[in-house]
Design a protein around this motif. Structure first.
Motif, mmCIF file in Angstrom:
data_model
loop_
_atom_site.group_PDB
_atom_site.id
_atom_site.type_symbol
_atom_site.label_atom_id
_atom_site.label_comp_id
_atom_site.label_asym_id
_atom_site.label_seq_id
_atom_site.Cartn_x
_atom_site.Cartn_y
_atom_site.Cartn_z
ATOM 1 N N SER A 165 0.977 -1.268 -0.086
ATOM 2 C CA SER A 165 0.154 -0.020 0.010
ATOM 3 C C SER A 165 0.677 1.207 0.005
ATOM 4 O O SER A 165 1.794 1.252 0.855
ATOM 5 N N PRO A 166 0.838 2.075 -0.890
ATOM 6 C CA PRO A 166 1.342 3.428 -1.071
ATOM 7 C C PRO A 166 1.242 4.313 0.342
ATOM 8 O O PRO A 166 0.235 4.254 0.798
ATOM 9 N N ILE A 167 2.445 4.631 1.034
ATOM 10 C CA ILE A 167 2.389 5.366 2.129
ATOM 11 C C ILE A 167 3.213 6.617 1.968
ATOM 12 O O ILE A 167 4.225 6.702 1.055
ATOM 13 N N THR A 168 3.039 7.668 2.921
ATOM 14 C CA THR A 168 3.812 8.597 3.169
ATOM 15 C C THR A 168 4.771 8.576 4.328
ATOM 16 O O THR A 168 4.326 7.879 5.327
ATOM 17 N N LEU A 169 5.878 8.663 3.907
ATOM 18 C CA LEU A 169 6.984 8.559 5.115
ATOM 19 C C LEU A 169 7.352 9.879 5.620
ATOM 20 O O LEU A 169 7.804 11.053 5.059
ATOM 21 N N ALA A 170 7.011 9.747 7.026
ATOM 22 C CA ALA A 170 7.223 11.087 7.734
ATOM 23 C C ALA A 170 8.651 10.992 8.745
ATOM 24 O O ALA A 170 8.785 10.329 9.343
ATOM 25 N N VAL A 171 9.612 11.917 8.445
ATOM 26 C CA VAL A 171 10.676 11.943 8.967
ATOM 27 C C VAL A 171 10.715 13.386 9.757
ATOM 28 O O VAL A 171 10.709 14.334 9.203
ATOM 29 N N ASN A 172 11.308 13.446 11.050
ATOM 30 C CA ASN A 172 11.549 14.498 11.677
ATOM 31 C C ASN A 172 12.684 15.181 11.487
ATOM 32 O O ASN A 172 13.692 14.484 11.275
ATOM 33 N N ILE A 173 12.747 16.384 11.356
ATOM 34 C CA ILE A 173 13.822 17.474 10.969
ATOM 35 C C ILE A 173 14.209 18.298 12.266
ATOM 36 O O ILE A 173 13.259 18.967 12.901
ATOM 37 N N SER A 174 15.522 18.313 12.654
ATOM 38 C CA SER A 174 15.971 19.147 13.883
ATOM 39 C C SER A 174 16.197 20.483 13.529
ATOM 40 O O SER A 174 16.275 20.763 12.215
ATOM 41 N N ALA A 175 16.503 21.237 14.397
ATOM 42 C CA ALA A 175 16.765 22.790 14.367
ATOM 43 C C ALA A 175 18.208 22.867 13.690
ATOM 44 O O ALA A 175 18.217 23.749 12.605
ATOM 45 N N ARG A 176 19.074 22.024 14.131
ATOM 46 C CA ARG A 176 20.583 22.126 13.492
ATOM 47 C C ARG A 176 20.317 21.838 11.930
ATOM 48 O O ARG A 176 21.138 22.288 11.107
ATOM 49 N N GLN A 177 19.712 20.763 11.589
ATOM 50 C CA GLN A 177 19.546 20.054 10.129
ATOM 51 C C GLN A 177 18.913 21.251 9.317
ATOM 52 O O GLN A 177 19.298 21.677 8.263
ATOM 53 N N MET A 178 17.907 21.934 9.920
ATOM 54 C CA MET A 178 17.391 23.127 9.254
ATOM 55 C C MET A 178 17.939 24.133 8.920
ATOM 56 O O MET A 178 17.994 24.885 7.772
ATOM 57 N N GLN A 179 18.876 24.419 9.711
ATOM 58 C CA GLN A 179 20.095 25.639 9.615
ATOM 59 C C GLN A 179 21.195 25.279 8.926
ATOM 60 O O GLN A 179 22.084 26.093 8.413
ATOM 61 N N HIS A 180 21.412 23.771 8.768
ATOM 62 C CA HIS A 180 22.495 23.530 7.724
ATOM 63 C C HIS A 180 22.496 24.254 6.290
ATOM 64 O O HIS A 180 21.459 23.842 5.787
ATOM 65 N N PRO A 181 23.493 24.714 5.869
ATOM 66 C CA PRO A 181 23.501 25.398 4.491
ATOM 67 C C PRO A 181 23.422 24.228 3.441
ATOM 68 O O PRO A 181 22.726 24.482 2.304
ATOM 69 N N ASP A 182 23.684 22.846 3.733
ATOM 70 C CA ASP A 182 23.553 21.926 2.502
ATOM 71 C C ASP A 182 22.422 21.050 2.978
ATOM 72 O O ASP A 182 22.349 20.099 2.296
ATOM 73 N N PHE A 183 21.458 21.435 3.779
ATOM 74 C CA PHE A 183 20.463 20.293 3.832
ATOM 75 C C PHE A 183 19.529 20.088 2.729
ATOM 76 O O PHE A 183 19.156 18.980 2.536
ATOM 77 N N VAL A 184 19.181 21.200 1.993
ATOM 78 C CA VAL A 184 18.224 20.829 0.996
ATOM 79 C C VAL A 184 18.913 20.076 -0.039
ATOM 80 O O VAL A 184 18.369 19.063 -0.806
ATOM 81 N N ALA A 185 20.245 20.186 -0.356
ATOM 82 C CA ALA A 185 21.002 19.340 -1.188
ATOM 83 C C ALA A 185 21.093 18.083 -0.683
ATOM 84 O O ALA A 185 21.023 16.856 -1.638
ATOM 85 N N MET A 186 21.104 17.864 0.584
ATOM 86 C CA MET A 186 21.392 16.457 1.122
ATOM 87 C C MET A 186 19.866 15.654 0.836
ATOM 88 O O MET A 186 19.871 14.583 0.505
ATOM 89 N N VAL A 187 18.987 16.441 0.969
ATOM 90 C CA VAL A 187 17.589 15.592 0.736
ATOM 91 C C VAL A 187 17.447 15.231 -0.757
ATOM 92 O O VAL A 187 16.920 14.281 -0.831
ATOM 93 N N ASP A 188 17.853 16.346 -1.359
ATOM 94 C CA ASP A 188 17.829 15.948 -2.850
ATOM 95 C C ASP A 188 18.762 14.846 -3.430
ATOM 96 O O ASP A 188 18.292 13.692 -4.022
ATOM 97 N N GLN A 189 19.646 14.662 -2.574
ATOM 98 C CA GLN A 189 20.918 13.657 -2.988
ATOM 99 C C GLN A 189 20.276 12.253 -2.391
ATOM 100 O O GLN A 189 20.491 11.272 -3.322
#
Length: 412
Positions: free
Chosen positions: A244-268
């Motif tokens: 069954s297709p499901i949505t995967l919910a992952v918690n993100i911390s404050a330090r991850q949000m502030q990291h300059p490479d966070f979006v690039a890491m998610v994309d990778q």
């Protein structure tokens, strides 16, 4: 130069560390960071001057980094120090505006008194630092006074931090999955990913203990990347197995949000695992979102361009601002479990959150659902997505996969 604590007059030290201040400073330039810290020091000194004598005689010092010390002469009473700490906490709840940006901070405050906690300022500082670091690992936004037990626990925390730094290499981390159900379709529609740590040296460590420690020690970025990669890889395997297709919910911390490479890491990670971005939902708490609003909006917009969903967790438990909420590119609001727990007696806040989500055309999910009475109450208020022990505890991947393979009625 700090005064000598060995004088006859009683002396106390308060050590103040703004919660998650380093994350904000890392996203600022040197000029903005310096102005922000200067503004914070001025605010603290002004608040002290507003206090009653003898507290008004206290002096604020800025230590290296983003820590502030307050020396309080003639401090003869623990309650007086607690009153001052509470006064400073309340006064810092108003935004600090620097270079056209507003910043909201909570304070972690530790204190030590001479002579019972030390006879010189160096010892007072050391013991106050033990307290403030413990406050921060417990979530911050609190005042505590030093006691001998705290010194022992700090030594334990140092050993735990050292072990946590080796947890990935030693393969001690594991992911558990808690079902999220959609009662309109009567199926498991999503899953929240939860991290578990079984240390070879210390045994099972509760997340509430090691997650703040990882945040404080700067380990949360590498651990967070490990979590995201392995969770997406697992979700892709379920997808390939035609479950069954499901949505995967992952918690993100404050330090991850502030990291300059966070979006690039998610994309990778999405590219490496092959998971459809629409299947990934990143959860941030309201307090994380509000630390640097402009940065949060920019980061969330970049994530949305990847095709990722965004949910805000713990809504209503922090510095709520409807005007900011409208600016965040969100898909879902989570009703905090503290509002669900007593929903059959008082549904005021839970109902308000549900109605707010509807008015903003956002999906809403309630967490911490444990009883059929809570399920019925939430459904009557228009909330059809839920998670909690009633539907399943967090479980290993194999057990959750078995749940996905089952076809059964969730709620009659």
């Amino acid at each position: 130069m700090l005064p000598d604590a060995s004088s006859r007059n009683p002396l106390a030290m308060l050590l103040i560390k703004p919660d998650r201040i380093k994350l904000v400073l890392e996203s600022q330039g040197y000029t903005a960071s310096d102005q922000l810290l200067a503004a914070m020091g001025s605010r603290l000194q002004k608040l002290i001057r507003q206090a009653h004598s003898p507290l008004a005689e206290a002096q604020v010092f800025r230590f290296e980094g983003a820590a502030f010390g307050v020396l309080v002469p003639n401090a003869r009473d623990h309650e007086v120090l607690a009153d001052l700490g509470h006064h400073l906490k309340l006064g810092m709840q108003q935004p600090l505006k620097v270079l056209d940006r507003e910043h909201l901070f909570t304070l972690s405050i530790g204190s030590a008194m001479a002579p019972e906690h030390g006879r010189d300022t160096e010892t007072l500082f050391k013991n106050a630092e033990v307290v403030v670091n413990r406050v921060r690992t417990e979530g911050g936004n609190a005042f505590r006074l030093f006691n001998a037990e705290m010194g022992e626990k700090r030594e334990q925390a140092i050993l735990l931090e050292r072990a946590l730094g080796q947890a990935i290499e030693r393969k001690e981390l594991a992911l558990h999955y808690q079902p999220q159900v959609d009662l309109r379709q009567n199926r498991i529609a999503g899953v929240e990913v939860l991290l578990r740590w079984n240390s070879a040296e210390h045994g099972m460590i509760p997340p509430g203990r090691f997650i703040p420690l990882a945040e404080e020690a700067g380990l949360i970025v590498s651990i967070g990347q490990w979590v995201l990669h392995h969770a997406c890889l697992q979700a892709k395997q379920w997808e390939d197995a035609n479950l069954s297709p499901i949505t995967l919910a992952v918690n993100i911390s404050a330090r991850q949000m502030q990291h300059p490479d966070f979006v690039a890491m998610v994309d990778q990670v999405l590219r490496e695992t092959g998971l459809n971005p629409a299947r990934l939902e990143l959860e941030i708490t309201e307090s994380v979102a509000m630390q640097d609003v402009e940065h949060t909006i920019s980061t969330l917009n970049s994530l949305r361009r990847l095709g990722v969903n965004i949910a805000i967790d713990d809504f209503g438990t922090g510095f709520s601002s409807l005007s900011y909420l409208q600016r965040f590119p969100l898909d879902k609001i989570k009703v905090d479990q503290s509002f669900v727990r007593n929903i059959t007696q008082d549904a005021t806040i839970a109902l308000s959150v549900i109605l707010l989500a509807r008015s903003l055309q956002l999906r809403v999910i309630a967490e911490g659902v444990e009883t059929l009475e809570q399920v019925d109450a939430l459904r009557s208020y228009g909330c059809e997505e839920m998670q909690g022990f009633f539907f399943g505890r967090p479980m290993p991947a194999g057990e959750f996969e078995h749940r996905l393979q089952q076809v059964k009625q969730l709620v009659a």
